[in-house]
Design a protein around this motif. Structure first.
Motif, mmCIF file in Angstrom:
data_model
loop_
_atom_site.group_PDB
_atom_site.id
_atom_site.type_symbol
_atom_site.label_atom_id
_atom_site.label_comp_id
_atom_site.label_asym_id
_atom_site.label_seq_id
_atom_site.Cartn_x
_atom_site.Cartn_y
_atom_site.Cartn_z
ATOM 1 N N SER A 121 1.267 -1.448 0.167
ATOM 2 C CA SER A 121 0.203 -0.226 -0.372
ATOM 3 C C SER A 121 0.712 1.149 0.061
ATOM 4 O O SER A 121 0.888 2.673 -0.033
ATOM 5 C CB SER A 121 -0.828 0.413 1.374
ATOM 6 N N ARG A 129 -3.661 1.182 -6.363
ATOM 7 C CA ARG A 129 -3.278 0.449 -5.088
ATOM 8 C C ARG A 129 -3.985 -0.682 -4.131
ATOM 9 O O ARG A 129 -3.964 -2.104 -3.824
ATOM 10 C CB ARG A 129 -3.599 1.392 -3.718
ATOM 11 N N GLU A 360 -5.152 1.079 4.290
ATOM 12 C CA GLU A 360 -5.810 2.196 3.912
ATOM 13 C C GLU A 360 -5.791 3.089 4.997
ATOM 14 O O GLU A 360 -6.123 4.672 4.565
ATOM 15 C CB GLU A 360 -6.589 1.753 2.807
#
Length: 439
Positions: A121, A129, A360
């Motif tokens: 990431s 991503r 994330e």
């Protein structure tokens, strides 16, 4: 982009070891219980589940080396743990030694769920991503498929077939340990440690034509608001913490690890012969692989929430049908077909999304800690639930067990509808700002 793809694939191969190690034990399940004459409770909670308890410890504490040593060095040590585990457990002559070496492999699994998604990431561009981090999940299911296939091919090599089933994992473990040396360290991690010159060199490898100072400034967005030494348990990080907890919780309340660990046993409960049960297990692996590929392709197109909607509805339908099949004692291929539907639902939903999503939603300097929290939640349940399967099947029955899983997936659907934010197409720094504003 070619370099990023190559580095992402290399790091994500930790997922292959994860998947292989998780499922390879299923081929040795009944043989080990017969060999060591252990009770259902001891066999389920020690022999079978010890790798999962190692995974819990690896997940809880894996953020420490990932933060202190870096993503790359942690991945190298993960390869070492898998190698030692494969050799040691295949040579074990009693359940306690076997459990110890399986525990070491579990440490590798737990740490890999933090270090590998964090690494990918942090090097991936926002638009790709999801797809690149999903390579970790793809490798998990590839490892699962190869483990099922390996178990099938090695089932008749003799009295000690189980040793070959487990020991063969030493080969990919050694290969992974070597190739990880070739990838660079995460530039975001280097910047978080004020190793700016090293970060510049990596960024120049990633994008030689970019303005490096601008990239470095972008990676520092929002960092001025963070106090050195802070943790993910501060009030301002409450929302991403809740999100990580819930997605990990629902992942295991689907029953996915319980099923993967005991696939041959579940098929036997449904009336299939041993060879047919093993073949059905390979079918599960293929279904998992195909729908994971579909999820990897769609995650940056449709987004994380849409895949979770699809997966949640599929879970509810498939688990409900499995439960009915056991209650009504349907024989033949009914249960395998419904479980294929279940695996497809998992692969395109939770399977494709969980490690991407958790990687994330936390800020750069706390990403490893946030992933450790989400991963440890996931693995505590992954240790508890499979260890209870032999006991639950013999007491309340398989139909009731799968009905409980189906009801839990209704709650997951509500979580996706009312709480889960979409993270598609945003940089990690943009998400750092937007996710926190939703609390």
């Amino acid at each position: 982009m070619n370099k990023i793809l190559l580095w992402s694939i290399t790091a994500a191969l930790a997922g292959f070891l994860f998947g292989f190690d998780t499922v390879v034990i299923s081929g040795a399940d009944k043989k080990l219980q017969e060999l060591w004459h252990t009770s259902d409770v001891f066999h389920g909670s020690v022999v079978m589940a010890m790798a999962l308890w190692g995974t819990v410890i690896g997940a809880i504490f894996g953020g420490i080396p990932t933060n202190a040593l870096g993503r790359k060095k942690t991945l190298i040590w993960i390869g070492v743990l898998f190698l030692v585990s494969a050799i040691g457990s295949s040579l074990a002559n009693d359940p306690y030694v076997f459990a110890f070496f399986r525990f070491l492999g579990g440490l590798g699994i737990g740490a890999s769920t933090i270090a590998a998604p964090a690494y990918v990431s942090e090097i991936a561009p926002a638009k790709d991503r999801g797809r690149l981090v999903s390579l970790y999940q793809f490798n998990i299911v590839l490892g699962i498929l190869i483990a099922f296939l390996s178990n099938y091919l090695l089932r008749d090599v003799g009295e000690n077939a189980w040793r070959w089933m487990i020991g063969v994992m030493a080969f990919p473990s050694f290969f992974y340990m070597i190739i990880v040396f070739a990838i660079p360290e995460s530039p975001r991690w280097l910047l978080s440690k004020s190793r700016n010159e090293e970060a510049k060199k990596v960024l120049q490898q990633i994008n030689p034509d970019a303005e490096i100072e601008e990239l470095m400034a972008e990676f520092h967005v929002g960092e001025d608001n963070h106090v050195k030494g802070e943790t993910i348990f501060l009030k301002k990080y409450r929302f991403p913490l809740i999100l990580a907890f819930l997605i990990a919780l629902f992942n295991q309340l689907s029953g996915i690890n319980a099923f993967l660990y005991y696939a041959p046993r579940i098929f036997a409960e449904a009336g299939l012969e041993e060879s047919a049960a093993l073949m059905s297990s390979i079918g599960i692996g293929l279904t998992n692989l195909v729908f994971t590929l579909l999820g990897v392709f769609l995650i940056d197109v449709l987004g994380r929430k849409v895949l979770m909607y699809i997966g949640s509805v599929g879970y509810i339908i498939s688990l409900g049908l499995v439960s009915v099949a056991f209650f009504l004692k349907w024989q033949g291929m009914a249960v395998p077909i419904f479980l294929f539907m279940f695996i497809a639902s998992h692969a395109i939903g939770q399977g494709a999304v969980i490690w991407v999503f958790i990687s994330e939603i936390f800020p750069n300097h706390l990403r490893a800690s946030g992933q450790a929290f989400g991963s440890s939640t996931h693995w505590v349940l992954a240790a508890i639930i499979p260890s209870m399967v032999p006991f639950l099947f013999s007491t309340i029955g398989a139909g009731t067990v799968f009905l409980i899983f189906a009801v839990m997936m209704v709650f997951q659907l509500l979580f996706v509808m009312f709480m889960m934010p979409e993270t598609k197409g945003k940089t990690l720094e943009e998400l750092q700002e937007t996710v926190f504003k939703q609390q």
